[in-house]
Design a protein around this motif. Structure first.
Motif, PDB file in Angstrom:
ATOM      1  N   GLU A  76       0.926  -1.275  -0.077  1.00  0.00           N
ATOM      2  CA  GLU A  76       0.054  -0.043  -0.047  1.00  0.00           C
ATOM      3  C   GLU A  76       0.945   1.253   0.204  1.00  0.00           C
ATOM      4  N   ILE A  77       2.092   1.312   0.756  1.00  0.00           N
ATOM      5  CA  ILE A  77       2.863   2.340   0.675  1.00  0.00           C
ATOM      6  C   ILE A  77       3.437   2.606  -0.660  1.00  0.00           C
ATOM      7  N   LYS A  78       3.784   1.634  -1.309  1.00  0.00           N
ATOM      8  CA  LYS A  78       4.548   1.553  -2.598  1.00  0.00           C
ATOM      9  C   LYS A  78       3.270   2.155  -3.668  1.00  0.00           C
ATOM     10  N   GLU A  79       2.097   1.679  -3.582  1.00  0.00           N
ATOM     11  CA  GLU A  79       1.057   2.165  -4.351  1.00  0.00           C
ATOM     12  C   GLU A  79       0.683   3.694  -4.252  1.00  0.00           C
ATOM     13  N   SER A  84       0.981   9.209  -5.830  1.00  0.00           N
ATOM     14  CA  SER A  84       1.545  10.769  -5.559  1.00  0.00           C
ATOM     15  C   SER A  84       2.651  11.234  -6.542  1.00  0.00           C
ATOM     16  N   LYS A  85       3.559  10.331  -7.108  1.00  0.00           N
ATOM     17  CA  LYS A  85       4.520  10.767  -8.263  1.00  0.00           C
ATOM     18  C   LYS A  85       3.716  11.006  -9.421  1.00  0.00           C
ATOM     19  N   LYS A  86       2.602  10.204  -9.736  1.00  0.00           N
ATOM     20  CA  LYS A  86       1.787  10.324 -10.701  1.00  0.00           C
ATOM     21  C   LYS A  86       1.183  11.761 -10.921  1.00  0.00           C
ATOM     22  N   ASN A  87       0.879  12.150  -9.603  1.00  0.00           N
ATOM     23  CA  ASN A  87      -0.005  13.492  -9.555  1.00  0.00           C
ATOM     24  C   ASN A  87       1.036  14.657  -9.330  1.00  0.00           C
ATOM     25  N   VAL A  91       7.458  12.647  -2.852  1.00  0.00           N
ATOM     26  CA  VAL A  91       7.571  12.043  -1.782  1.00  0.00           C
ATOM     27  C   VAL A  91       8.594  11.593  -1.080  1.00  0.00           C
ATOM     28  N   GLU A  92       9.610  11.796  -1.522  1.00  0.00           N
ATOM     29  CA  GLU A  92      10.904  11.281  -1.323  1.00  0.00           C
ATOM     30  C   GLU A  92      11.752  12.318  -0.151  1.00  0.00           C
TER      31      GLU A  92
END
Length: 92
Positions: A76-79, A84-87, A91-92
């Motif tokens: 779920e964290i990976k998803e 988030s990256k797609k939008n 997040v890093e």
């Protein structure tokens, strides 16, 4: 009865008993009424906080034992990171 109504009934019952003790409807010894009864709500709040923290700590301590839930949470964290990256959110 739902859990909500059970909780409300328990809160109402405890409040009614405490109020009747505090007002004097239920007779108590003077020492108990003057020294213990006023601090009883604070003691209950501290006891509830200790219980909640203990339960939370035990859940964190034993989380590794639940291997399937651990892997599910990692997925779920990976998803969420991918979404988030797609939008456009970093997040890093």
């Amino acid at each position: 009865m739902t859990r909500f109504t059970e909780t409300l009934l328990a809160i109402f019952t405890v409040t009614a008993i405490y109020s009747s003790l505090f007002v004097g409807v239920i007779p108590t010894p003077k020492t108990f009424h003057d020294e213990v009864l006023p601090v009883l709500p604070f003691w209950a709040l501290v006891a509830f906080g200790a219980y909640a923290l203990g339960t939370l700590g035990w859940g964190v301590f034993t989380f590794i034992d639940k291997e399937d839930k651990y892997k599910e949470l990692l997925e779920e964290i990976k998803e969420a990171k991918t979404f988030s990256k797609k939008n456009g959110v970093d997040v890093e």
